[in-house]
Design an enzyme around this catalytic site. Structure first.
Site, short mmCIF file in Angstrom:
data_model
loop_
_atom_site.label_atom_id
_atom_site.label_comp_id
_atom_site.label_asym_id
_atom_site.label_seq_id
_atom_site.Cartn_x
_atom_site.Cartn_y
_atom_site.Cartn_z
N SER A 154 -2.08 9.79 8.10
CA SER A 154 -2.00 9.89 6.64
C SER A 154 -3.14 10.76 6.15
O SER A 154 -4.23 10.76 6.74
CB SER A 154 -2.12 8.51 5.99
OG SER A 154 -2.27 8.61 4.58
N TYR A 198 -5.78 0.53 4.75
CA TYR A 198 -4.80 1.52 5.22
C TYR A 198 -5.51 2.79 5.67
O TYR A 198 -5.25 3.31 6.77
CB TYR A 198 -3.82 1.81 4.09
CG TYR A 198 -2.74 2.81 4.45
CD1 TYR A 198 -1.64 2.41 5.19
CD2 TYR A 198 -2.82 4.13 4.02
CE1 TYR A 198 -0.63 3.32 5.52
CE2 TYR A 198 -1.81 5.04 4.34
CZ TYR A 198 -0.73 4.63 5.08
OH TYR A 198 0.26 5.54 5.40
#
Length: 261
Positions: free
Chosen positions: A144, A157
């Site tokens: 990501s 995350y």
């Protein structure tokens, strides 16, 4: 003129998180390019639908939780025994538990790392043992852009994706002489169920694209959210022979949102 064989014909690919979103798009694209795909997800419905659509000879569904160490090892062994020698691994499975750090529970932190980081480690380790013995293979981890840019409410995350990213690069360094390539694809905001869970009002999509100064977040220069297939195309390139001299690379697919140097 003889018709060209599909680019990934004869190869076996294992894709985690294949039940929806980016993982589903990757499984579809690799199958369309000729690979025999093992579609993995802990929820059976999405991958079962893929198998029914493509046929089990093209996409075989396997309901496996990547946090289950023994199940991961069994999955790789069973793939090699019943589908084919593993040529490609794509780590897509991921979870997002948005929360500010002061409110983040131990359980949410542990669960996030169990899937996003430790799951990548276990699948990659099992696949690497097979690939290095044969002197070929490609591993791609879908990370990501949050791994490289601080995001409020996304510490677990972002940290887990950063861990998975550097792990994959270290693995690539260790395996390079064996002929196995390891790369990362780092999406930005992508039109998936995970992205939409962050939206609380009808203007949320526009704020993602245009930016939100109050959240210290720039927009997307290309002016659109990625679609899952945009990320899948990057993965398909990196696992192909066209990328044969690329390893330990982190390919951002975020429309320029991180303004990387």
């Amino acid at each position: 003129m003889r018709e060209r064989e599909p680019e990934l014909a004869g190869r076996t690919a294992l894709v985690t998180g294949a039940g929806q979103g980016i993982g589903e798009a990757v499984a579809r694209l690799l199958a369309d390019q000729g690979a025999s795909v093992v579609a993995v997800d802990r929820a059976a419905d999405g991958i079962a639908a893929l198998e029914a659509e493509y046929g089990s000879d093209r996409i075989a569904a396997r309901a496996v939780d990547v946090t289950d160490h023994a199940a991961v090892d069994r999955l790789v062994e069973e793939t090699e025994r019943t589908v084919g020698e593993l040529d490609i691994l794509v780590n897509v499975a991921g979870v997002l538990r948005p929360s500010r750090v002061v409110d983040l529970t131990d359980e949410d932190w542990d669960d996030t790392f169990a899937v996003n980081s430790t799951g990548v480690f276990r699948l990659s380790r099992a696949a690497a043992r097979k690939m290095t013995a044969r002197g070929a293979g490609s591993i791609v981890t879908v990370g990501s852009n949050a791994a490289g840019v601080p995001r409020a409410g996304m510490a677990a995350y972002a940290a887990s994706k950063a861990a998975a990213t550097l792990f994959t690069k270290c693995l690539g360094l260790e395996l390079a002489r064996s002929g196995v390539r390891c790369n990362v694809v780092s999406p930005g905001s992508t039109d998936t169920a995970m992205q939409r869970q962050l939206w609380s009002d009808p203007e949320a999509r526009s704020r993602v694209i245009d930016g939100e100064p109050s959240a210290y977040r720039v927009g997307i220069p290309l002016g659109r959210l990625a679609e899952p297939v945009d990320v899948a195309e990057a993965v398909a390139f990196l696992v192909s022979d066209r990328a044969r001299h690329i390893t330990m690379h982190d390919l951002y697919v975020d429309g320029g949102a991180t303004l990387r140097v």
